[in-house]
Design an enzyme around this catalytic site. Structure first.
Site, PDB file in Angstrom:
ATOM      1  CB  SER A   1      -0.773   0.150   1.288  1.00  0.00           C
ATOM      2  OG  SER A   1      -1.418   1.332   1.576  1.00  0.00           O
TER       3      SER A   1
ATOM      4  CE1 TYR B   1      -4.458  -2.951   5.647  1.00  0.00           C
ATOM      5  CE2 TYR B   1      -3.860  -0.603   5.275  1.00  0.00           C
ATOM      6  CZ  TYR B   1      -4.130  -1.643   4.827  1.00  0.00           C
ATOM      7  OH  TYR B   1      -4.326  -1.960   3.484  1.00  0.00           O
TER       8      TYR B   1
ATOM      9  CE  LYS C   1      -1.669  -4.750   3.137  1.00  0.00           C
ATOM     10  NZ  LYS C   1      -1.972  -5.469   2.435  1.00  0.00           N
TER      11      LYS C   1
HETATM   12  N1  UFG Z   1     -13.442  10.451   2.919  1.00  0.00           N
HETATM   13  C1  UFG Z   1     -14.532  11.227   3.391  1.00  0.00           C
HETATM   14  N2  UFG Z   1     -15.821  10.645   3.994  1.00  0.00           N
HETATM   15  C2  UFG Z   1     -15.731   9.367   3.902  1.00  0.00           C
HETATM   16  C3  UFG Z   1     -14.745   8.564   3.784  1.00  0.00           C
HETATM   17  C4  UFG Z   1     -13.555   9.024   3.409  1.00  0.00           C
HETATM   18  O1  UFG Z   1     -14.314  12.485   3.122  1.00  0.00           O
HETATM   19  O2  UFG Z   1     -16.875   9.139   4.620  1.00  0.00           O
HETATM   20  C5  UFG Z   1     -12.322  10.738   2.310  1.00  0.00           C
HETATM   21  C6  UFG Z   1     -11.045  10.667   3.217  1.00  0.00           C
HETATM   22  O3  UFG Z   1     -11.052  11.879   4.253  1.00  0.00           O
HETATM   23  C7  UFG Z   1      -9.924  10.805   2.172  1.00  0.00           C
HETATM   24  C8  UFG Z   1     -10.789  10.432   0.860  1.00  0.00           C
HETATM   25  O4  UFG Z   1     -12.154  10.472   1.132  1.00  0.00           O
HETATM   26  O5  UFG Z   1      -9.549  12.057   1.900  1.00  0.00           O
HETATM   27  C9  UFG Z   1     -10.157   8.873   0.629  1.00  0.00           C
HETATM   28  O6  UFG Z   1     -10.481   8.074   1.992  1.00  0.00           O
HETATM   29  P1  UFG Z   1     -10.472   6.554   1.876  1.00  0.00           P
HETATM   30  O7  UFG Z   1     -10.856   6.024   3.479  1.00  0.00           O
HETATM   31  O8  UFG Z   1     -11.375   5.923   0.857  1.00  0.00           O
HETATM   32  O9  UFG Z   1      -9.096   6.120   1.517  1.00  0.00           O
HETATM   33  P2  UFG Z   1      -7.812   6.450   2.245  1.00  0.00           P
HETATM   34  O10 UFG Z   1      -6.706   7.123   1.377  1.00  0.00           O
HETATM   35  O11 UFG Z   1      -7.980   6.944   3.729  1.00  0.00           O
HETATM   36  O12 UFG Z   1      -7.214   5.025   2.678  1.00  0.00           O
HETATM   37  C10 UFG Z   1      -6.590   4.018   1.678  1.00  0.00           C
HETATM   38  C11 UFG Z   1      -6.861   2.728   2.058  1.00  0.00           C
HETATM   39  C12 UFG Z   1      -6.223   2.298   3.150  1.00  0.00           C
HETATM   40  C13 UFG Z   1      -4.733   2.849   3.146  1.00  0.00           C
HETATM   41  C14 UFG Z   1      -4.465   4.224   2.922  1.00  0.00           C
HETATM   42  C15 UFG Z   1      -3.228   4.615   2.612  1.00  0.00           C
HETATM   43  O13 UFG Z   1      -8.329   2.255   2.137  1.00  0.00           O
HETATM   44  O14 UFG Z   1      -6.225   1.006   3.222  1.00  0.00           O
HETATM   45  O15 UFG Z   1      -5.262   4.446   1.597  1.00  0.00           O
HETATM   46  O16 UFG Z   1      -3.194   6.060   2.446  1.00  0.00           O
HETATM   47  F1  UFG Z   1      -4.078   2.594   4.242  1.00  0.00           F
END
Ligand code: UFG
Length: 339
Positions: free
Chosen positions: A126, A151, A155
């Protein structure tokens, strides 16, 4: 026919990778404990490819179960490892569960591979290993940062384990550092099956549009980005799946430059949360109920991949647009509601 063990092959990315492998002529053996998916996924893979993958319900974190699986399948030539717990928040609450599961699976599988002289291993890693980037786009040589959650640490630790084993020529490994996989197979037969309230953006959007969730919270609009919301490199899960086939081919054809390699798997384009919402509204024809909420703790402001190295070395590149991703995610949600 080359037999490949796909651990976690009934999950979101594993199922899409199984389809791509089968379509390229590989025989796939799925090993999955079905902790976060169901056996119906195997039927749906068969519907897409007209080939039923071999399937074994196995908990690979249990050494005896892992050994018995390899005993039953002495002809495995490579492993693609997806089997892992993956919820960031849950990993903070249950660190031991995450370390035990995610690490024991890798240790058990590598041990069986070593005993049998099987070398080829592709790991689901990741971009979380980079933390908040100092420079964008981020390349594979960027310094890795301490993980904020167990988590992400698993990785990083698995990459370290592979690096050490590769140094001794015990394994030939490729870790694919995924950016943000979303979307679903265009057939709408396989996709993401989030357990309970989704943590990730795309399933939360589709469930809100479907009326399962009342409202999406956009976590912060005061970031240093053009519209104030966080930026990520979203990649279509089918493009992501294809990168595993490319990595496997590199291993099987002995094309590696070192016995452990890492590659960024993204599109190279960053999109904000609001841009994802706009694309979703356009492709689904639905207005999304959302509000701006506080920032989420631990979120990175912006990250996207430099994919030039993976494009060049793997002969692979992502082809699908953000609109393709949001369209297919929505089709999948509609399919889930019909079934
Ligand atoms: N977001 C929202 N509302 C939500 C969910 C997410 O605004 O309900 C935003 C988050 O703040 C972020 C973006 O959408 O800016 C993406 O969020 P995700 O949770 O979809 O993805 P992340 O980038 O936080 O997480 C992903 C993977 C993880 C990994 C991470 C590494 O899901 O497994 O990238 O950066 F660890």
């Amino acid at each position: 026919m080359t037999k490949i063990l796909v651990t976690g092959g009934a999950g979101f990315i594993g199922s899409h990778t199984t389809v791509e492998l089968q379509q390229q002529g590989y025989t796939v053996l799925i090993a999955d404990n079905l902790s976060n998916t169901n056996a119906g996924v195997v039927d749906n893979i068969e519907k897409i490819t007209s080939i039923r993958p071999l399937f074994e319900k196995v908990d690979l974190s249990v050494q005896t179960e892992c050994a018995a699986l390899f005993e039953r399948h002495p002809d495995i030539e490579g492993v693609i490892n997806f089997a892992a717990h993956k919820a960031v928040g849950e990993s903070v609450e249950k660190p031991l569960m995450y370390y035990r599961n995610n690490l024991c699976i890798v240790l058990n599988v590598l041990n069986e591979m070593q005993r049998r002289g099987i070398k080829n291993f592709v790991q689901s890693s990741s971009c979380t290993v980079y933390g908040e980037p100092d420079q964008l786009p981020i390349t594979e040589t960027a310094p890795l940062k301490p993980a904020l959650a167990p988590y992400g640490n698993t990785k990083k630790m698995v990459e370290d384990i592979l690096q050490d084993c590769a140094k001794q020529d015990l394994v030939h490994a490729i870790a694919l550092r995924y950016f943000n996989p979303i979307g679903a197979h265009p057939s709408a037969l396989i996709g993401e099956l989030p357990n309970g309230v989704p943590n990730n953006l795309m399933p939360f959007i589709t469930q809100t549009a479907a009326g399962i969730r009342e409202q999406l919270s956009v976590f912060g609009n005061d970031y240093n980005t053009p519209d104030g919301t966080c930026i990520r490199d979203y990649i279509h899960v089918v493009d992501l799946a294809k990168s595993h086939v490319a990595a496997l081919r590199r291993l099987l054809q002995n094309e590696q430059k070192a016995h452990f390699e890492t590659f960024n798997i993204g599109t190279g384009n960053g999109f904000s949360v609001l841009q994802v919402i706009q694309s979703f509204e356009k492709m689904s024809g639905r207005k999304l109920n959302y509000r701006i909420a506080d920032r989420r703790e631990g979120d990175i402001e912006k990250i996207w991949a430099d994919t030039s190295y993976s494009n060049h070395e793997l002969g692979w590149h992502a082809e699908q647009s953000l609109d393709d991703m949001t369209r297919d995610a929505w089709r999948w949600q509609l399919h889930l509601m019909e079934s």
